[in-house]
Write an enzyme that holds these catalytic residues in place. Structure first.
Site, PDB file in Angstrom:
ATOM      1  N   ASP A 208      -7.323  19.633 -13.586  1.00  0.00           N
ATOM      2  CA  ASP A 208      -7.692  18.295 -14.049  1.00  0.00           C
ATOM      3  C   ASP A 208      -7.444  18.267 -15.559  1.00  0.00           C
ATOM      4  O   ASP A 208      -8.145  18.907 -16.330  1.00  0.00           O
ATOM      5  CB  ASP A 208      -9.171  18.037 -13.711  1.00  0.00           C
ATOM      6  CG  ASP A 208      -9.625  16.630 -14.107  1.00  0.00           C
ATOM      7  OD1 ASP A 208      -9.028  16.043 -15.021  1.00  0.00           O
ATOM      8  OD2 ASP A 208     -10.608  16.144 -13.505  1.00  0.00           O
TER       9      ASP A 208
ATOM     10  N   TYR B   2     -16.320  19.095 -13.799  1.00  0.00           N
ATOM     11  CA  TYR B   2     -16.831  17.734 -13.992  1.00  0.00           C
ATOM     12  C   TYR B   2     -17.804  17.365 -12.860  1.00  0.00           C
ATOM     13  O   TYR B   2     -17.519  17.609 -11.685  1.00  0.00           O
ATOM     14  CB  TYR B   2     -15.640  16.766 -13.980  1.00  0.00           C
ATOM     15  CG  TYR B   2     -15.907  15.451 -14.636  1.00  0.00           C
ATOM     16  CD1 TYR B   2     -15.840  15.320 -16.009  1.00  0.00           C
ATOM     17  CD2 TYR B   2     -16.222  14.326 -13.874  1.00  0.00           C
ATOM     18  CE1 TYR B   2     -16.085  14.100 -16.612  1.00  0.00           C
ATOM     19  CE2 TYR B   2     -16.459  13.107 -14.470  1.00  0.00           C
ATOM     20  CZ  TYR B   2     -16.388  12.999 -15.837  1.00  0.00           C
ATOM     21  OH  TYR B   2     -16.624  11.792 -16.436  1.00  0.00           O
TER      22      TYR B   2
ATOM     23  N   ARG C  68       0.851  -1.195   0.000  1.00  0.00           N
ATOM     24  CA  ARG C  68       0.000   0.000   0.000  1.00  0.00           C
ATOM     25  C   ARG C  68       0.885   1.243   0.000  1.00  0.00           C
ATOM     26  O   ARG C  68       0.622   2.221  -0.681  1.00  0.00           O
ATOM     27  CB  ARG C  68      -0.955   0.019   1.204  1.00  0.00           C
ATOM     28  CG  ARG C  68      -1.659   1.350   1.345  1.00  0.00           C
ATOM     29  CD  ARG C  68      -2.808   1.408   2.333  1.00  0.00           C
ATOM     30  NE  ARG C  68      -2.674   0.512   3.465  1.00  0.00           N
ATOM     31  CZ  ARG C  68      -1.869   0.680   4.508  1.00  0.00           C
ATOM     32  NH1 ARG C  68      -1.100   1.754   4.593  1.00  0.00           N
ATOM     33  NH2 ARG C  68      -1.825  -0.211   5.476  1.00  0.00           N
TER      34      ARG C  68
ATOM     35  N   LYS D 124      -9.007   7.392 -18.889  1.00  0.00           N
ATOM     36  CA  LYS D 124      -9.405   7.914 -20.194  1.00  0.00           C
ATOM     37  C   LYS D 124      -8.227   7.844 -21.185  1.00  0.00           C
ATOM     38  O   LYS D 124      -7.774   6.767 -21.490  1.00  0.00           O
ATOM     39  CB  LYS D 124      -9.946   9.335 -20.007  1.00  0.00           C
ATOM     40  CG  LYS D 124     -10.881   9.504 -18.790  1.00  0.00           C
ATOM     41  CD  LYS D 124     -12.190   8.793 -18.945  1.00  0.00           C
ATOM     42  CE  LYS D 124     -13.047   8.775 -17.676  1.00  0.00           C
ATOM     43  NZ  LYS D 124     -13.288  10.039 -16.997  1.00  0.00           N
TER      44      LYS D 124
END
Ligand SMILES: *Cc1c(COP(=O)(O)O)cnc(C)c1O
Length: 395
Positions: free
Chosen positions: A183, A110, A57, A208
């Site tokens: 972003d 967004y 982690r 994306k």
């Protein structure tokens, strides 16, 4: 196309292929980074984790290879990979804001970003927010309060494809002691690198364009500042929304072709934007590469290309369901949310990706039920145009 990158001795496509993946001649000379599934790492001495690795982690060799590549592509000193784009957005905000701070975000941010800002940061953790039209710098200036800590924008906004003068906004933010977060999902670092223009933090839904094959949910945060990196790494470890070794590998694999994919996304998009602009069923086409785009000159100056996203509006012929009839008539272009994959995807923002916004909010931004968003894939462009043509006959 100018693809030089100030922190890299070589070009974008070379970095995309080689950074983070130098062959390891001490083992087998592998040219691809291995997938390290081990959750924990053994050490010989209590106080000496082997090679700095203790628990996956916190640090994992495959994720680290990916993060090296991501940093190189965004022209950043640091990159951190997360389990989704929204984990990345959330970590960027959690790592920099605290109760009582004020955030200024763009008004067509967004939808899901608005959800975490309003529903978590504001509602639960006492961060104030103002939404402003950031294409107008004076609107940002007016929104500044003594507690303003951050400005949050999108490189190219969704679905209206607006762009802000990043250098000017970064100067404004810094003048008021604020950070600028961007972003950069919609245009990718191949065409726009906000950190080089003065932004402090960049995030990606690497689900994306970065991964490019619609097969891995993932996110990334990049920055240059060591203190910001420290806070981000703390949140990455403390909150634990890390990208798995397998997904890290998948994303690295996708990134290797980012440059060639973006070139093709763009050339297809340009051809389709011109086709749509001249079609009698279309009222308006929004594409950064068209001279009719309101920020065309800025985008030409600020970016090395225009990307693969097109938003367009059908002419009103009395059919209220025209956009639905159109997208449901397509044979090859898939009716689906998301973007940036090799396959073309189409959707109706007001009914799909922006369904979380009130009809009034959509209306105010100029998003209506005749508006369609197309993520242009890298298929043969003639096939895409044939498909669009036949569907436009049916609405
Ligand atoms: C998709 C997207 C996100 C969210 O990313 P996920 O990977 O779906 O969590 C955030 N910002 C933008 C601009 C996006 O397109």
């Amino acid at each position: 196309m100018n693809q030089s990158n100030q922190n890299q001795p070589f070009g974008f496509a070379t970095a995309a292929i080689h950074c983070g993946e130098e062959p390891n001649y001490n083992t087998c000379g592998n040219v691809v980074a291995p997938i390290h599934l081990s959750t924990t790492f053994a050490r010989k001495q209590v106080d000496k984790p082997t090679g700095g690795y203790d628990y996956s982690r916190t640090i994992n060799p495959t994720r680290k290879a990916l993060e090296t590549k991501l940093a190189a592509l965004e022209g950043a000193r640091h990159a951190l990979a997360f389990s989704s784009g929204f984990a990345a957005v959330s970590m960027a905000l959690f790592a920099t804001l605290k109760a009582g701070d004020h955030l200024i975000a763009l008004n067509d941010v967004y939808c899901g970003t608005k959800r975490v800002i309003d529903g978590v940061l504001q509602r639960r953790f006492g961060v104030d927010v103002s939404y402003v039209d950031q294409t107008r710098l004076e609107a940002v200036e007016e929104a500044v309060t003594p507690r303003s800590r951050m400005v949050w924008i999108e490189g190219l906004s969704n679905p209206l494809l607006n762009m802000v003068d990043i250098r000017a906004l970064a100067d404004l933010a810094h003048r008021h002691g604020m950070l600028l977060g961007v972003d950069n999902t919609f245009i990718s670092p191949y065409f726009l690198r906000p950190l080089e223009l003065g932004a402090d933090i960049v995030v990606h839904s690497s689900t994306k364009y970065m991964s490019g094959h619609s097969d891995v949910i993932s996110g990334a945060v990049m920055c240059n500042d060591d203190e910001i990196r420290k806070e981000l790494a703390f949140c990455q470890n403390a909150i634990g929304a890390v990208l798995s070794p397998w997904d890290s590998y998948m994303l690295m694999r996708g990134l290797k072709t980012l440059a060639v994919r973006m070139e093709r996304h763009q050339s297809n998009a340009m051809t389709i934007a011109h086709f749509l602009e001249n079609h009698p069923r279309i009222k308006r086409v929004i594409y950064p590469g068209l001279e009719s785009h309101p920020q065309h000159e800025l985008i030409k100056r600020q970016c090395s290309g225009y990307g693969g996203m097109i938003t367009f509006e059908l002419a009103d012929n009395g059919n209220k369901r025209a956009a639905c009839d159109f997208v449901e008539s397509l044979n090859h272009i898939a009716l689906a949310e998301s973007l940036g994959g090799v396959e073309s995807l189409i959707e109706i923002p007001s009914l799909m990706t922006n369904i979380g916004s009130s009809p009034e909010d959509c209306e105010a931004l100029g998003i209506n039920d005749l508006m369609v968003r197309l993520s242009v894939g890298i298929e043969d462009v003639n096939d895409l145009i044939t498909d669009l043509s036949q569907a436009l006959e049916r609405c």
